[in-house]
Design a protein around this motif. Structure first.
Motif, PDB file in Angstrom:
ATOM      1  N   ILE A 114     -40.957 -20.463   6.357  1.00 53.54           N
ATOM      2  CA  ILE A 114     -41.789 -19.636   7.241  1.00 53.54           C
ATOM      3  C   ILE A 114     -41.208 -19.623   8.650  1.00 53.54           C
ATOM      4  CG2 ILE A 114     -44.056 -19.422   8.322  1.00 53.54           C
ATOM      5  CD1 ILE A 114     -45.227 -20.670   5.750  1.00 53.54           C
ATOM      6  N   ILE A 115     -40.852 -20.813   9.157  1.00 57.15           N
ATOM      7  CA  ILE A 115     -40.305 -20.921  10.512  1.00 57.15           C
ATOM      8  C   ILE A 115     -38.991 -20.156  10.630  1.00 57.15           C
ATOM      9  CG2 ILE A 115     -39.330 -22.523  12.214  1.00 57.15           C
ATOM     10  CD1 ILE A 115     -41.299 -24.642  11.117  1.00 57.15           C
ATOM     11  N   SER A 116     -38.086 -20.357   9.682  1.00 58.79           N
ATOM     12  CA  SER A 116     -36.762 -19.734   9.754  1.00 58.79           C
ATOM     13  C   SER A 116     -36.846 -18.215   9.598  1.00 58.79           C
ATOM     14  CB  SER A 116     -35.830 -20.324   8.703  1.00 58.79           C
ATOM     15  OG  SER A 116     -36.310 -20.108   7.391  1.00 58.79           O
ATOM     16  N   ALA A 117     -37.740 -17.735   8.735  1.00 62.63           N
ATOM     17  CA  ALA A 117     -37.884 -16.289   8.529  1.00 62.63           C
ATOM     18  C   ALA A 117     -38.363 -15.611   9.811  1.00 62.63           C
ATOM     19  CB  ALA A 117     -38.857 -16.016   7.391  1.00 62.63           C
ATOM     20  N   VAL A 118     -39.337 -16.220  10.481  1.00 60.21           N
ATOM     21  CA  VAL A 118     -39.868 -15.651  11.729  1.00 60.21           C
ATOM     22  C   VAL A 118     -38.798 -15.655  12.821  1.00 60.21           C
ATOM     23  CG1 VAL A 118     -41.530 -15.993  13.599  1.00 60.21           C
ATOM     24  CG2 VAL A 118     -42.263 -16.246  11.220  1.00 60.21           C
ATOM     25  N   ILE A 119     -38.109 -16.784  12.981  1.00 57.72           N
ATOM     26  CA  ILE A 119     -37.091 -16.891  14.025  1.00 57.72           C
ATOM     27  C   ILE A 119     -35.931 -15.938  13.752  1.00 57.72           C
ATOM     28  CG2 ILE A 119     -35.339 -18.425  15.014  1.00 57.72           C
ATOM     29  CD1 ILE A 119     -37.344 -20.683  14.830  1.00 57.72           C
ATOM     30  N   SER A 120     -35.488 -15.853  12.506  1.00 59.44           N
ATOM     31  CA  SER A 120     -34.394 -14.950  12.146  1.00 59.44           C
ATOM     32  C   SER A 120     -34.759 -13.504  12.479  1.00 59.44           C
ATOM     33  CB  SER A 120     -34.067 -15.078  10.660  1.00 59.44           C
ATOM     34  OG  SER A 120     -33.050 -14.167  10.282  1.00 59.44           O
ATOM     35  N   PHE A 121     -35.963 -13.087  12.102  1.00 58.27           N
ATOM     36  CA  PHE A 121     -36.401 -11.715  12.365  1.00 58.27           C
ATOM     37  C   PHE A 121     -36.445 -11.433  13.866  1.00 58.27           C
ATOM     38  CE2 PHE A 121     -39.831  -8.732  13.362  1.00 58.27           C
ATOM     39  CZ  PHE A 121     -39.417  -7.611  12.648  1.00 58.27           C
ATOM     40  N   LEU A 122     -37.035 -12.349  14.623  1.00 50.32           N
ATOM     41  CA  LEU A 122     -37.181 -12.136  16.069  1.00 50.32           C
ATOM     42  C   LEU A 122     -35.822 -12.055  16.769  1.00 50.32           C
ATOM     43  CD1 LEU A 122     -40.188 -14.503  16.898  1.00 50.32           C
ATOM     44  CD2 LEU A 122     -40.196 -11.998  16.782  1.00 50.32           C
ATOM     45  N   LEU A 123     -34.908 -12.972  16.413  1.00 52.72           N
ATOM     46  CA  LEU A 123     -33.593 -12.983  17.068  1.00 52.72           C
ATOM     47  C   LEU A 123     -32.776 -11.742  16.711  1.00 52.72           C
ATOM     48  CD1 LEU A 123     -32.563 -16.745  16.811  1.00 52.72           C
ATOM     49  CD2 LEU A 123     -33.427 -15.504  18.799  1.00 52.72           C
ATOM     50  N   LYS A 124     -32.880 -11.290  15.461  1.00 56.53           N
ATOM     51  CA  LYS A 124     -32.160 -10.070  15.078  1.00 56.53           C
ATOM     52  C   LYS A 124     -32.694  -8.861  15.843  1.00 56.53           C
ATOM     53  CE  LYS A 124     -30.543 -11.287  10.429  1.00 56.53           C
ATOM     54  NZ  LYS A 124     -29.162 -10.810  10.551  1.00 56.53           N
ATOM     55  N   GLU A 125     -34.019  -8.840  16.056  1.00 55.81           N
ATOM     56  CA  GLU A 125     -34.617  -7.751  16.816  1.00 55.81           C
ATOM     57  C   GLU A 125     -34.194  -7.806  18.281  1.00 55.81           C
ATOM     58  OE1 GLU A 125     -36.621  -5.138  16.090  1.00 55.81           O
ATOM     59  OE2 GLU A 125     -36.359  -5.528  13.952  1.00 55.81           O
ATOM     60  N   ILE A 126     -34.088  -9.020  18.825  1.00 51.10           N
ATOM     61  CA  ILE A 126     -33.744  -9.182  20.237  1.00 51.10           C
ATOM     62  C   ILE A 126     -32.288  -8.802  20.502  1.00 51.10           C
ATOM     63  CG2 ILE A 126     -33.384 -10.899  22.073  1.00 51.10           C
ATOM     64  CD1 ILE A 126     -35.845 -12.387  20.908  1.00 51.10           C
ATOM     65  N   PHE A 127     -31.365  -9.315  19.687  1.00 50.50           N
ATOM     66  CA  PHE A 127     -29.937  -9.123  19.970  1.00 50.50           C
ATOM     67  C   PHE A 127     -29.402  -7.789  19.445  1.00 50.50           C
ATOM     68  CE2 PHE A 127     -30.246 -13.842  20.043  1.00 50.50           C
ATOM     69  CZ  PHE A 127     -29.888 -14.008  21.368  1.00 50.50           C
ATOM     70  N   ASP A 128     -29.840  -7.395  18.259  1.00 48.77           N
ATOM     71  CA  ASP A 128     -29.466  -6.091  17.701  1.00 48.77           C
ATOM     72  C   ASP A 128     -27.962  -5.812  17.799  1.00 48.77           C
ATOM     73  OD1 ASP A 128     -30.015  -3.701  16.412  1.00 48.77           O
ATOM     74  OD2 ASP A 128     -30.334  -2.611  18.285  1.00 48.77           O
ATOM     75  N   VAL A 129     -27.156  -6.763  17.356  1.00 46.08           N
ATOM     76  CA  VAL A 129     -25.692  -6.604  17.353  1.00 46.08           C
ATOM     77  C   VAL A 129     -25.265  -5.913  16.061  1.00 46.08           C
ATOM     78  CG1 VAL A 129     -23.479  -7.829  17.345  1.00 46.08           C
ATOM     79  CG2 VAL A 129     -25.359  -8.657  18.776  1.00 46.08           C
ATOM     80  N   PRO A 130     -24.441  -4.858  16.135  1.00 46.55           N
ATOM     81  CA  PRO A 130     -24.009  -4.161  14.914  1.00 46.55           C
ATOM     82  C   PRO A 130     -23.162  -5.059  14.015  1.00 46.55           C
ATOM     83  CG  PRO A 130     -23.563  -2.855  16.880  1.00 46.55           C
ATOM     84  CD  PRO A 130     -23.932  -4.222  17.349  1.00 46.55           C
ATOM     85  N   ARG A 131     -23.185  -4.788  12.731  1.00 47.70           N
ATOM     86  CA  ARG A 131     -22.338  -5.505  11.768  1.00 47.70           C
ATOM     87  C   ARG A 131     -20.873  -5.113  11.974  1.00 47.70           C
ATOM     88  NH1 ARG A 131     -24.928  -8.764   7.503  1.00 47.70           N
ATOM     89  NH2 ARG A 131     -27.107  -8.116   7.432  1.00 47.70           N
ATOM     90  N   PRO A 132     -19.956  -5.955  11.514  1.00 42.91           N
ATOM     91  CA  PRO A 132     -18.526  -5.620  11.631  1.00 42.91           C
ATOM     92  C   PRO A 132     -18.187  -4.245  11.060  1.00 42.91           C
ATOM     93  CG  PRO A 132     -18.762  -7.890  10.963  1.00 42.91           C
ATOM     94  CD  PRO A 132     -20.144  -7.310  10.959  1.00 42.91           C
ATOM     95  N   ALA A 133     -18.784  -3.897   9.919  1.00 45.35           N
ATOM     96  CA  ALA A 133     -18.472  -2.615   9.272  1.00 45.35           C
ATOM     97  C   ALA A 133     -18.956  -1.422  10.085  1.00 45.35           C
ATOM     98  CB  ALA A 133     -19.087  -2.573   7.875  1.00 45.35           C
ATOM     99  N   GLU A 134     -19.912  -1.663  11.016  1.00 47.93           N
ATOM    100  CA  GLU A 134     -20.435  -0.575  11.839  1.00 47.93           C
ATOM    101  C   GLU A 134     -19.597  -0.342  13.095  1.00 47.93           C
ATOM    102  OE1 GLU A 134     -24.989  -0.055  12.031  1.00 47.93           O
ATOM    103  OE2 GLU A 134     -24.703  -2.206  11.779  1.00 47.93           O
ATOM    104  N   ILE A 135     -18.985  -1.410  13.597  1.00 49.03           N
ATOM    105  CA  ILE A 135     -18.346  -1.319  14.911  1.00 49.03           C
ATOM    106  C   ILE A 135     -16.828  -1.450  14.870  1.00 49.03           C
ATOM    107  CG2 ILE A 135     -18.437  -3.791  15.525  1.00 49.03           C
ATOM    108  CD1 ILE A 135     -19.546  -2.842  18.282  1.00 49.03           C
ATOM    109  N   LEU A 136     -16.278  -1.939  13.750  1.00 49.13           N
ATOM    110  CA  LEU A 136     -14.833  -2.105  13.620  1.00 49.13           C
ATOM    111  C   LEU A 136     -14.282  -1.140  12.578  1.00 49.13           C
ATOM    112  CD1 LEU A 136     -14.571  -6.020  13.569  1.00 49.13           C
ATOM    113  CD2 LEU A 136     -14.229  -4.508  15.537  1.00 49.13           C
ATOM    114  N   ASP A 137     -13.003  -0.842  12.698  1.00 49.85           N
ATOM    115  CA  ASP A 137     -12.331  -0.001  11.713  1.00 49.85           C
ATOM    116  C   ASP A 137     -12.224  -0.763  10.390  1.00 49.85           C
ATOM    117  OD1 ASP A 137     -10.614   1.538  10.159  1.00 49.85           O
ATOM    118  OD2 ASP A 137      -9.393   2.159  11.865  1.00 49.85           O
TER     119      ASP A 137
END
Length: 292
Positions: A114-137
């Motif tokens: 429960i703790i890890s799922a909440v933290i993972s979701f929140l941090l992904k929403e905060i940082f919103d960094v694209p995946r390698p396949a989205e930003i690299l050739d």
């Protein structure tokens, strides 16, 4: 009167459960100092390198990502199998036997999940960094399996899951002797890192995503253990009267794994399914004996 099988189960269950309870009760929050220090160092380095923008974050580790991806992807089948272990659907069945022999571990696991799922979701929403396949050739690195473009790259959710489970096992079965503790700790952490860095090997995450995700998983696991020591939410797990419901749930889980086998046909999924069947056999056997 208890049969010999029931007595054997009772003795072994109590030994393992006692070991896990004692080890978890010895956990102290000061163990969080090292992971928080590591995260602080990462933040300082990113600040010094001007890597707090998406472009800077990617640029600072792009070369390392290409290097690790090229080396790890040479063992493409191994990487694709390992990376599946970051999926809760596949890694958690390996722990289902502890529902029978060490339910305290599953109490901590539920809290930690429960703790890890909440933290993972929140941090992904905060940082919103694209995946390698989205930003690299994509021609410059290897992608194994599907192309990951959805949701944020930072932190790696698979790495959080991996180190949540790895850390729970690390402390649950920590030996008493100092040398054995060192060997056990090194072994568990190396296994965890091999699994976590498979995310780079399959082209799904950047190296820093994995390091941060692994560290967060460790923190979540320790926090979950401490919380589970203070609450009794999950004490019902060790009560055999709930085995019918758990057995039903495990059967549904097994069906989901059969679908994974149909879709991917990977060895690690077969092993995960075998673990479910083993637990089902044990629980059904105990349940049937209890009825007589």
């Amino acid at each position: 009167r208890e049969t010999k099988i029931e007595l054997y189960f009772l003795v072994n269950n109590q030994k393992l459960e006692t070991l896990v309870i004692n080890n978890y009760n010895n956990i102290r929050l000061r163990l969080l100092f090292a992971p928080f220090l590591l995260l602080s160092v990462i933040v300082i380095v990113l600040l010094q390198q001007g890597a707090f923008s998406v472009e800077g974050y990617v640029e600072i580790q792009k070369d390392l990502f290409f290097y690790l991806n090229s080396k790890l992807s040479e063992l493409s089948s191994l990487q694709f199998n390992l990376t599946q272990l970051g999926n809760p659907l596949i890694i958690l069945p390996f722990l289902t036997v502890f529902i029978v022999y060490a339910p305290k571990l599953w109490g901590a696991l539920f809290t930690t999940t429960i703790i890890s799922a909440v933290i993972s979701f929140l941090l992904k929403e905060i940082f919103d960094v694209p995946r390698p396949a989205e930003i690299l050739d994509n021609e410059f690195f290897v992608i194994i399996g599907r192309v990951h473009t959805g949701f944020s790259s930072l932190p790696s959710g698979h790495s959080i899951t991996t180190f949540t489970v790895i850390t729970l096992l690390l402390f649950a079965f920590m030996p008493k002797e100092f040398k054995s503790k060192i060997l056990w700790t090194v072994f568990i952490l190396v296994v965890g890192l091999f699994i976590a860095f498979s995310r780079v090997g399959v082209g799904a995450h950047f190296p820093v995503d994995v390091v941060i995700g692994s560290t967060i998983g460790y923190i979540c696991a320790l926090t979950g253990i401490v919380v589970s020591n203070k609450v009794s939410w999950w004490n019902w797990i060790k009560n055999k009267k709930y085995y019918t419901g758990i057995i039903f749930f495990l059967i549904i889980w097994a069906l989901a794994l059969l679908k994974e086998i149909y879709d991917k046909n990977l060895l690690v999924v077969y092993l995960s399914l075998f673990s479910i069947f083993t637990t089902l056999y044990l629980m059904i056997k105990i349940h049937v004996q209890k009825q007589h």
